[in-house]
Design a protein around this motif. Sequence first.
Motif, short mmCIF file in Angstrom:
data_model
loop_
_atom_site.label_atom_id
_atom_site.label_comp_id
_atom_site.label_asym_id
_atom_site.label_seq_id
_atom_site.Cartn_x
_atom_site.Cartn_y
_atom_site.Cartn_z
N ALA A 1 -64.60 -72.26 33.21
CA ALA A 1 -64.16 -72.41 34.60
C ALA A 1 -62.64 -72.53 34.67
N LEU A 2 -62.05 -73.26 33.74
CA LEU A 2 -60.59 -73.38 33.69
C LEU A 2 -59.96 -72.01 33.41
N ALA A 3 -60.59 -71.24 32.55
CA ALA A 3 -60.08 -69.90 32.23
C ALA A 3 -60.12 -68.97 33.44
N ALA A 4 -61.06 -69.23 34.35
CA ALA A 4 -61.22 -68.36 35.53
C ALA A 4 -60.20 -68.66 36.63
N LYS B 1 -60.88 -64.77 26.89
CA LYS B 1 -60.65 -63.33 26.81
C LYS B 1 -61.16 -62.78 25.48
N PHE B 2 -60.82 -63.46 24.39
CA PHE B 2 -61.24 -62.98 23.08
C PHE B 2 -62.72 -63.25 22.82
N ALA B 3 -63.27 -64.30 23.39
CA ALA B 3 -64.71 -64.55 23.25
C ALA B 3 -65.50 -63.45 23.96
N ASP B 4 -64.96 -62.95 25.08
CA ASP B 4 -65.60 -61.85 25.79
C ASP B 4 -65.46 -60.54 25.00
#
Length: 176
Positions: free
Chosen positions: A123-126, A96-99
């Motif tokens: 992928a894990l974050a999604a 989220k913060f990288a985006d």
Amino acid sequence: KILEAKKKIVADLVASYKEAQSFVFVDARGLTVEQDTALRTEMRKNGVNYKVVKNTTLNLVFKELGIEGLDEMFKGPTAVAYSTEDMMAPAKVSKKFADDFEKLSIKGGIIEGKVATVAEVEALAAVPSKDVLLSQIVYALLFPITKLAMLTKATAEKLEAEGGVAAPAAEEAKAE
């Protein structure tokens, strides 16, 4: 004295990291104080530990934990995000913060004891949260029953409109 202090730091990190379910390594170089504070606050809210650690120390810690192949990730400043409660939380918050902030970049991670690439961490974050997955399962289980009820009602209304079969409520009204 210095060597003993370093050994203690490594031992403390090993003890903390043993219970972790996943790790995400990020480069947060260039974040403003406000952005870094927001990142750390969000990490805490989600039960994620976040700390900048020297690369040489990280190498020693993960060698003691039996995880190899992290040399490429430990180049340049490295911050470690990990959680003992939720395997997906470090990846979700980091992504989220990288985006949101282009200065923050994910270097990779460790998922279930295996080295993970940036793509695997993303992928894990999604993956949806546990609550979302449970609600999707409930919806999938209830949808056929709901659809059957709607079709039955529509069929009954169509038959009633055509004058075929009277609805039970209409028959009761006639009886009175």
